[in-house]
Design a protein around this motif. Structure first.
Motif, PDB file in Angstrom:
ATOM      1  N   HIS A 113     -18.159 -11.644 -31.934  1.00  0.00           N
ATOM      2  CA  HIS A 113     -18.312 -10.721 -32.122  1.00  0.00           C
ATOM      3  C   HIS A 113     -19.521 -10.346 -32.139  1.00  0.00           C
ATOM      4  O   HIS A 113     -20.010  -8.995 -33.103  1.00  0.00           O
ATOM      5  CB  HIS A 113     -17.539 -10.826 -33.306  1.00  0.00           C
ATOM      6  N   LEU A 114     -20.186 -10.804 -31.465  1.00  0.00           N
ATOM      7  CA  LEU A 114     -21.850 -10.890 -31.369  1.00  0.00           C
ATOM      8  C   LEU A 114     -22.812 -10.693 -32.563  1.00  0.00           C
ATOM      9  O   LEU A 114     -23.398 -10.066 -32.640  1.00  0.00           O
ATOM     10  CB  LEU A 114     -22.045  -9.341 -30.570  1.00  0.00           C
ATOM     11  N   GLY A 115     -21.965 -11.179 -33.401  1.00  0.00           N
ATOM     12  CA  GLY A 115     -22.872 -11.783 -35.213  1.00  0.00           C
ATOM     13  C   GLY A 115     -22.675  -9.549 -35.880  1.00  0.00           C
ATOM     14  O   GLY A 115     -23.351 -10.117 -36.625  1.00  0.00           O
ATOM     15  N   ILE A 116     -22.298  -8.542 -35.311  1.00  0.00           N
ATOM     16  CA  ILE A 116     -21.722  -8.230 -36.221  1.00  0.00           C
ATOM     17  C   ILE A 116     -21.081  -7.725 -37.057  1.00  0.00           C
ATOM     18  O   ILE A 116     -19.849  -8.364 -37.152  1.00  0.00           O
ATOM     19  CB  ILE A 116     -21.099  -6.224 -35.315  1.00  0.00           C
ATOM     20  N   PHE A 126     -20.210  -1.905 -38.595  1.00  0.00           N
ATOM     21  CA  PHE A 126     -19.415  -2.394 -37.707  1.00  0.00           C
ATOM     22  C   PHE A 126     -19.321  -1.189 -35.906  1.00  0.00           C
ATOM     23  O   PHE A 126     -19.085  -1.443 -35.240  1.00  0.00           O
ATOM     24  CB  PHE A 126     -18.173  -2.473 -38.249  1.00  0.00           C
ATOM     25  N   THR A 127     -18.654  -0.137 -36.532  1.00  0.00           N
ATOM     26  CA  THR A 127     -18.470   1.007 -35.268  1.00  0.00           C
ATOM     27  C   THR A 127     -19.853   0.961 -34.820  1.00  0.00           C
ATOM     28  O   THR A 127     -19.341   0.705 -33.200  1.00  0.00           O
ATOM     29  CB  THR A 127     -17.866   1.990 -36.134  1.00  0.00           C
ATOM     30  N   VAL A 128     -21.143   1.513 -35.192  1.00  0.00           N
ATOM     31  CA  VAL A 128     -22.283   1.242 -34.521  1.00  0.00           C
ATOM     32  C   VAL A 128     -22.612   0.384 -33.828  1.00  0.00           C
ATOM     33  O   VAL A 128     -23.247   0.601 -32.504  1.00  0.00           O
ATOM     34  CB  VAL A 128     -23.100   2.062 -35.968  1.00  0.00           C
ATOM     35  N   GLY A 129     -22.202  -0.890 -34.960  1.00  0.00           N
ATOM     36  CA  GLY A 129     -23.077  -2.130 -34.105  1.00  0.00           C
ATOM     37  C   GLY A 129     -22.807  -2.069 -32.538  1.00  0.00           C
ATOM     38  O   GLY A 129     -22.501  -3.075 -31.755  1.00  0.00           O
ATOM     39  N   LEU A 130     -20.687  -1.812 -32.232  1.00  0.00           N
ATOM     40  CA  LEU A 130     -20.146  -2.387 -31.449  1.00  0.00           C
ATOM     41  C   LEU A 130     -20.135  -0.906 -30.387  1.00  0.00           C
ATOM     42  O   LEU A 130     -21.052  -1.238 -29.246  1.00  0.00           O
ATOM     43  CB  LEU A 130     -18.433  -1.865 -31.843  1.00  0.00           C
ATOM     44  N   ALA A 131     -20.937  -0.163 -30.745  1.00  0.00           N
ATOM     45  CA  ALA A 131     -21.010   1.153 -29.528  1.00  0.00           C
ATOM     46  C   ALA A 131     -22.557   0.372 -29.044  1.00  0.00           C
ATOM     47  O   ALA A 131     -23.017   1.086 -28.281  1.00  0.00           O
ATOM     48  CB  ALA A 131     -21.038   2.569 -30.755  1.00  0.00           C
ATOM     49  N   ARG A 132     -23.547   0.038 -29.952  1.00  0.00           N
ATOM     50  CA  ARG A 132     -24.535  -0.547 -29.648  1.00  0.00           C
ATOM     51  C   ARG A 132     -24.024  -1.590 -28.229  1.00  0.00           C
ATOM     52  O   ARG A 132     -25.329  -1.417 -27.121  1.00  0.00           O
ATOM     53  CB  ARG A 132     -25.225  -1.108 -30.021  1.00  0.00           C
ATOM     54  N   ASN A 133     -24.000  -2.389 -28.560  1.00  0.00           N
ATOM     55  CA  ASN A 133     -23.308  -3.142 -27.304  1.00  0.00           C
ATOM     56  C   ASN A 133     -22.071  -2.871 -26.585  1.00  0.00           C
ATOM     57  O   ASN A 133     -22.378  -3.742 -24.903  1.00  0.00           O
ATOM     58  CB  ASN A 133     -22.725  -4.312 -27.944  1.00  0.00           C
ATOM     59  N   TYR A 134     -21.448  -2.109 -26.269  1.00  0.00           N
ATOM     60  CA  TYR A 134     -20.780  -1.916 -25.360  1.00  0.00           C
ATOM     61  C   TYR A 134     -20.194  -0.016 -25.185  1.00  0.00           C
ATOM     62  O   TYR A 134     -19.912   0.938 -25.356  1.00  0.00           O
ATOM     63  CB  TYR A 134     -19.470  -2.002 -25.839  1.00  0.00           C
ATOM     64  N   PRO A 135     -22.349   0.298 -24.299  1.00  0.00           N
ATOM     65  CA  PRO A 135     -21.911   2.109 -23.797  1.00  0.00           C
ATOM     66  C   PRO A 135     -21.131   2.367 -22.615  1.00  0.00           C
ATOM     67  O   PRO A 135     -20.829   3.635 -23.112  1.00  0.00           O
ATOM     68  CB  PRO A 135     -23.118   1.265 -23.201  1.00  0.00           C
ATOM     69  N   ILE A 153     -26.572   8.958 -34.563  1.00  0.00           N
ATOM     70  CA  ILE A 153     -27.979  10.449 -34.159  1.00  0.00           C
ATOM     71  C   ILE A 153     -28.922   9.449 -34.041  1.00  0.00           C
ATOM     72  O   ILE A 153     -29.597   9.848 -32.724  1.00  0.00           O
ATOM     73  CB  ILE A 153     -27.866  11.211 -34.690  1.00  0.00           C
ATOM     74  N   GLN A 154     -29.656   9.112 -35.012  1.00  0.00           N
ATOM     75  CA  GLN A 154     -30.593   8.407 -33.952  1.00  0.00           C
ATOM     76  C   GLN A 154     -31.040   7.238 -33.564  1.00  0.00           C
ATOM     77  O   GLN A 154     -32.217   7.577 -33.253  1.00  0.00           O
ATOM     78  CB  GLN A 154     -31.535   7.590 -36.384  1.00  0.00           C
ATOM     79  N   GLU A 155     -30.295   6.380 -33.177  1.00  0.00           N
ATOM     80  CA  GLU A 155     -30.267   5.826 -32.408  1.00  0.00           C
ATOM     81  C   GLU A 155     -30.065   6.590 -30.606  1.00  0.00           C
ATOM     82  O   GLU A 155     -29.479   5.460 -29.886  1.00  0.00           O
ATOM     83  CB  GLU A 155     -29.376   4.588 -32.940  1.00  0.00           C
ATOM     84  N   ASN A 156     -29.349   7.607 -30.975  1.00  0.00           N
ATOM     85  CA  ASN A 156     -29.244   8.397 -29.577  1.00  0.00           C
ATOM     86  C   ASN A 156     -27.783   7.653 -29.045  1.00  0.00           C
ATOM     87  O   ASN A 156     -28.025   6.787 -28.051  1.00  0.00           O
ATOM     88  CB  ASN A 156     -30.324   8.351 -28.351  1.00  0.00           C
ATOM     89  N   LEU A 157     -26.647   7.308 -29.519  1.00  0.00           N
ATOM     90  CA  LEU A 157     -25.701   6.495 -29.403  1.00  0.00           C
ATOM     91  C   LEU A 157     -24.552   7.807 -28.910  1.00  0.00           C
ATOM     92  O   LEU A 157     -23.886   8.436 -30.043  1.00  0.00           O
ATOM     93  CB  LEU A 157     -25.129   5.506 -29.873  1.00  0.00           C
ATOM     94  N   PRO A 158     -24.704   8.081 -27.986  1.00  0.00           N
ATOM     95  CA  PRO A 158     -23.128  10.037 -27.254  1.00  0.00           C
ATOM     96  C   PRO A 158     -21.917   8.996 -27.484  1.00  0.00           C
ATOM     97  O   PRO A 158     -21.403   9.291 -27.815  1.00  0.00           O
ATOM     98  CB  PRO A 158     -24.049   9.834 -26.123  1.00  0.00           C
ATOM     99  N   ASN A 159     -21.499   7.718 -28.000  1.00  0.00           N
ATOM    100  CA  ASN A 159     -20.359   6.714 -27.911  1.00  0.00           C
ATOM    101  C   ASN A 159     -20.311   6.463 -29.129  1.00  0.00           C
ATOM    102  O   ASN A 159     -19.162   5.345 -29.065  1.00  0.00           O
ATOM    103  CB  ASN A 159     -20.519   5.232 -26.981  1.00  0.00           C
TER     104      ASN A 159
END
Length: 218
Positions: free
Chosen positions: A192-195, A54-63, A85-91
């Motif tokens: 909630h964008l389906g997350i 869920f945390t990662v899913g939110l981060a993808r949608n709200y950079p 890390i694999q998706e390069n999400l610094p947030n």
């Protein structure tokens, strides 16, 4: 302890996006999360985040927001840490610690948004103080979530939902914004964008209705 778990613990020690015991930052992070992320974006925290989907899913949608998943189990947060890390999400960051110690890791008003997703319902009366929506925890959230910040609560458990609703209605410090005993039949489902968390998927597939409450801190 199995080799796989040991390897995950080793990787957590190396992953910059994991804050845990043994790292210097662990005892110094309170009030410094924006420095950690290197920006002044709002901070969202998910409690008992498990594997961090869920945390990662939110981060993808709200950079333009920062996201922190908190859980006591290092082998769980390894999954979310690795995904980020694999998706390069610094947030995205993960904090290994006990939720009872939340005030040791966040400063007053440091959190903009808080998610309590499918916590242990603790149905026995003697365990009421351990429920993440008990007055004991709500008092912490009211300090750490900034004024007008919001807290989201999701559960499949009817007893915990009714308990939480009753407790919130008694507190003048909060304002109830959204409340439904069937989230996916509500007007807010698309927000909630389906997350979904792993548990949410599991409970939904079993036919359980998902209960949802959102409230703000005055």
């Amino acid at each position: 302890m199995g080799r796989k778990k040991l390897e995950r613990f080793r990787q957590n020690e190396e992953n910059r996006n994991v804050v845990q015991p043994g790292k210097d930052l662990y005892e110094k992070i309170k009030g410094c999360w924006n420095d950690f992320f290197g920006n002044d974006h709002p901070i969202t925290v998910e409690l008992a985040c498990g594997r961090g989907e869920f945390t990662v899913g939110l981060a993808r949608n709200y950079p333009n927001r920062n996201f922190i998943g908190m859980d006591i189990k290092g082998s769980r947060i390894w999954k979310g840490s690795t995904m980020a890390i694999q998706e390069n999400l610094p947030n995205v960051a993960f904090l290994r610690g006990q939720i009872e110690r939340l005030e040791d890791f966040f400063g007053e008003g440091e959190i903009s948004e808080l998610w309590i997703t499918f916590p242990d319902p603790r149905p026995k009366d003697r365990d009421e103080k351990r429920r993440l929506t008990s007055p004991r925890f709500l008092e912490m959230y009211e300090k750490l979530v900034r004024k007008e910040g919001v807290v989201h609560f999701k559960t499949d458990n009817t007893g915990l939902y009714e308990y939480t609703r009753e407790i919130l209605c008694e507190r003048t410090e909060v304002e109830l914004l959204k409340d439904t005993d069937d989230f996916y039949a509500s007007a807010w489902r698309d927000e909630h964008l389906g997350i979904k968390t792993r548990y949410e998927k599991m409970f939904s597939e079993k036919g359980e209705t998902i209960k949802y409450i959102c409230f703000s801190v005055r």
